[in-house]
Design an enzyme around this catalytic site. Structure first.
Site, PDB file in Angstrom:
ATOM      1  CG  ASP A 226      -7.437   1.535  -0.302  1.00 52.35           C
ATOM      2  OD1 ASP A 226      -7.779   2.638  -0.778  1.00 52.35           O
ATOM      3  OD2 ASP A 226      -7.645   0.450  -0.881  1.00 52.35           O
ATOM      4  CG  HIS A 281      -5.281   2.759  -5.325  1.00 58.44           C
ATOM      5  ND1 HIS A 281      -4.716   2.689  -4.059  1.00 58.44           N
ATOM      6  CD2 HIS A 281      -6.607   2.587  -5.116  1.00 58.44           C
ATOM      7  CE1 HIS A 281      -5.650   2.478  -3.157  1.00 58.44           C
ATOM      8  NE2 HIS A 281      -6.812   2.419  -3.762  1.00 58.44           N
ATOM      9  NE  ARG A 291     -12.693   0.526 -12.196  1.00 51.53           N
ATOM     10  CZ  ARG A 291     -11.798  -0.452 -12.309  1.00 51.53           C
ATOM     11  NH1 ARG A 291     -11.532  -0.968 -13.489  1.00 51.53           N
ATOM     12  NH2 ARG A 291     -11.162  -0.893 -11.239  1.00 51.53           N
TER      13      ARG A 291
HETATM   14  C1  LIG Z   1     -11.734  11.593   1.432  1.00 58.23           C
HETATM   15  C2  LIG Z   1     -11.928  10.484   2.103  1.00 58.23           C
HETATM   16  C3  LIG Z   1     -12.743   9.331   1.596  1.00 58.23           C
HETATM   17  C4  LIG Z   1     -12.247   8.202   2.475  1.00 58.23           C
HETATM   18  C5  LIG Z   1     -12.161   8.932   3.804  1.00 58.23           C
HETATM   19  C6  LIG Z   1     -11.334  10.141   3.413  1.00 58.23           C
HETATM   20  O1  LIG Z   1     -11.431  11.207   4.321  1.00 58.23           O
HETATM   21  C7  LIG Z   1      -9.871   9.694   3.260  1.00 58.23           C
HETATM   22  C8  LIG Z   1      -9.765   8.170   2.947  1.00 58.23           C
HETATM   23  C9  LIG Z   1     -10.850   7.702   1.974  1.00 58.23           C
HETATM   24  C10 LIG Z   1     -10.953   6.175   1.884  1.00 58.23           C
HETATM   25  C11 LIG Z   1     -10.111   5.535   0.768  1.00 58.23           C
HETATM   26  C12 LIG Z   1     -10.283   4.019   0.830  1.00 58.23           C
HETATM   27  C13 LIG Z   1     -11.732   3.584   0.989  1.00 58.23           C
HETATM   28  O2  LIG Z   1     -12.421   3.704  -0.254  1.00 58.23           O
HETATM   29  C14 LIG Z   1     -12.460   4.441   2.062  1.00 58.23           C
HETATM   30  C15 LIG Z   1     -13.850   3.888   2.357  1.00 58.23           C
HETATM   31  C16 LIG Z   1     -11.608   4.499   3.281  1.00 58.23           C
HETATM   32  O3  LIG Z   1     -11.655   3.812   4.284  1.00 58.23           O
HETATM   33  O4  LIG Z   1     -10.714   5.546   3.170  1.00 58.23           O
HETATM   34  C17 LIG Z   1     -12.410   5.901   1.645  1.00 58.23           C
HETATM   35  C18 LIG Z   1     -13.112   6.931   2.548  1.00 58.23           C
HETATM   36  C19 LIG Z   1     -14.570   7.175   2.123  1.00 58.23           C
HETATM   37  O5  LIG Z   1     -14.914   7.062   0.939  1.00 58.23           O
HETATM   38  O6  LIG Z   1     -15.356   7.528   3.005  1.00 58.23           O
HETATM   39  O1  AKG Z   2     -13.028   1.358  -8.073  1.00 62.32           O
HETATM   40  C1  AKG Z   2     -11.879   0.938  -8.050  1.00 62.32           C
HETATM   41  O2  AKG Z   2     -11.424   0.182  -8.900  1.00 62.32           O
HETATM   42  C2  AKG Z   2     -10.947   1.340  -6.915  1.00 62.32           C
HETATM   43  C3  AKG Z   2     -11.643   2.201  -5.912  1.00 62.32           C
HETATM   44  C4  AKG Z   2     -10.826   2.458  -4.686  1.00 62.32           C
HETATM   45  O3  AKG Z   2      -9.641   2.592  -4.746  1.00 62.32           O
HETATM   46  C5  AKG Z   2     -11.505   2.532  -3.395  1.00 62.32           C
HETATM   47  O4  AKG Z   2     -12.740   2.359  -3.365  1.00 62.32           O
HETATM   48  O5  AKG Z   2     -10.808   2.753  -2.374  1.00 62.32           O
HETATM   49 FE   FE2 Z   3      -8.692   2.660  -2.803  1.00 59.42          FE
END
Ligand SMILES: C=C1C[C@]23C[C@@]1(O)CC[C@H]2[C@@]12CC[C@H](O)[C@@](C)(C(=O)O1)[C@H]2[C@@H]3C(=O)O
Ligand code: AKG
Ligand code: FE2
Length: 358
Positions: A226, A281, A291
């Site tokens: 994250d 993760h 889930r």
């Molecule tokens: C593939 C992607 C989804 C994400 C933005 C990204 O380009 C890389 C980071 C991804 C992530 C992971 C954590 C969170 O769930 C999230 C909201 C974030 O801030 O970074 C997601 C992004 C997303 O789902 O838009």
């Molecule tokens: O759904 C979950 O338990 C984790 C999802 C997650 O890692 C995320 O939303 O960034």
């Molecule tokens: Fe995550």
């Protein structure tokens, strides 16, 4: 991009409401005092040792479970009921809240760069000013939905701030204990909130979705870290979340609907100058049970400079990272795929932080 078979894709119907244990006398969730669960540290927030235990957990795992967190059970069950109601709506209704860009309703596609998973979700802003939410065309009873989201997010954010204050104290850094928590408490903090639904998967043979290498398991949410400071994960009683240990082994996180799992994000890894691990993760979808998870992702204000805390740096210690603002990091992160190492663009000497086991 993997194309999913249409008949199976639409079949996201059987979302069950979680069954909850009767509330304890103070109406907040409590648990046992075990201090590890499948090897994952369990921190009792009422334990005087909690600060040091959290520091150890952030260094070794970047991940830990908290119990005795004081968050009323009804905040959790109310929101879960709303999430279940939303995910049970007909596909055409849910689609009104999408496509996720990045906020809104998303179905299988995660981010903009080709990642897919066996998941549908709502990605929302968790800022105190939620005007950006207005762009989401939310079906059903939006007022009840938003009040449940706000009640939950306020409580979870406060708990995350208390944990960040314990971290600041545990690190024995000079200066005020709100050095980290003030970034989340700031009215311009850039926090997100995410409701994820991993539907049961009726017949995996018919699907053309990514499978875990060497197994028949379906990827719900591919491996990633994250980008934010800290994330707070709560799920119903269905397993699926896994974390990667320092040696690369994947460990299943036992589901516990009464507790929260906290994980260190990339920004906190940088602020600790690599002392803490931003934990990799992923979620493997369960074939039979759905889930539902709720994740608060605590980020700082967009203009905040992310750099190792000066109060933490020892004499002569050099920063492992180039300085950047949260906006710069966020922009860069959103151009990456889930599994990419997003911090490598910001390392002073490429690979040094990872080589040091961070
Ligand atoms: C593939 C992607 C989804 C994400 C933005 C990204 O380009 C890389 C980071 C991804 C992530 C992971 C954590 C969170 O769930 C999230 C909201 C974030 O801030 O970074 C997601 C992004 C997303 O789902 O838009
Ligand atoms: O759904 C979950 O338990 C984790 C999802 C997650 O890692 C995320 O939303 O960034
Ligand atoms: Fe995550």
């Amino acid at each position: 991009m993997v194309v999913l078979s249409q008949s199976v894709v639409e079949d996201f119907s059987h979302v069950s409401t979680c069954k909850v244990r009767p509330p304890s006398s103070n109406n907040s969730t409590t648990n046992n005092n075990n201090n590890s669960c499948n090897g994952i540290p369990v921190i009792d927030l009422l334990n005087p040792e909690a600060k040091t235990q959290i520091i150890d957990a952030c260094q070794e795992f970047g991940f830990f479970k908290v119990i005795n967190h004081g968050i009323p059970l009804e905040f959790i069950t109310n929101l879960e009921a709303e999430a279940v109601k939303f995910f049970n709506l007909p596909q055409s209704e849910k689609d009104k809240a999408g496509p996720a860009n990045p906020l809104g309703y998303g179905n299988k596609r995660i981010g903009r760069n080709g990642d897919v998973g066996w998941i549908e979700y709502l990605l929302l802003s968790a800022n105190s000013d939620q005007s950006s939410q207005n762009s989401i065309n939310f079906p059903g009873d939006p007022q009840l939905f938003w009040s449940c989201v706000n009640e939950y997010v306020r409580a979870v954010k406060n708990m995350a701030c208390e944990v960040l204050e314990m971290i600041a104290e545990g690190l024995k850094i000079e200066g005020p204990k709100d050095v980290l928590s003030k970034l989340l408490r700031d009215e311009n903090s850039d926090a997100l909130f995410r409701l994820n639904h991993y539907p049961p998967c009726p017949d995996q043979h018919q699907l053309q979705v990514p499978l875990m290498s060497g197994s028949r398991n379906l990827i719900g949410f591919g491996e990633h870290t994250d980008p934010q400071i800290i994330s707070v994960v709560r799920s119903n009683n269905t397993s699926g979340l896994q974390i990667s240990l320092k040696d690369g082994t994947w460990v299943s996180v036992p589901p516990d609907q009464y507790s929260f799992y906290l994980n260190v994000g990339d920004s906190l890894q940088v602020m600790s100058n690599g002392r803490f691990r931003s934990v990799k993760h992923r979620v493997v979808a369960d074939g039979l049970k759905s889930r539902v998870s709720m994740i608060f992702l605590g980020g700082p204000p967009l203009n905040e400079k992310i750099a190792p805390l000066s109060s933490l740096m020892e004499d002569g210690e050099e920063s492992l990272y180039k300085e950047f603002t949260w906006l710069e990091y966020k922009k860069s992160a959103y151009m990456t795929r889930l599994a990419d190492n997003r911090l490598r663009f910001f390392e002073k000497s490429p690979g040094a932080a990872s080589a040091a086991g961070h």
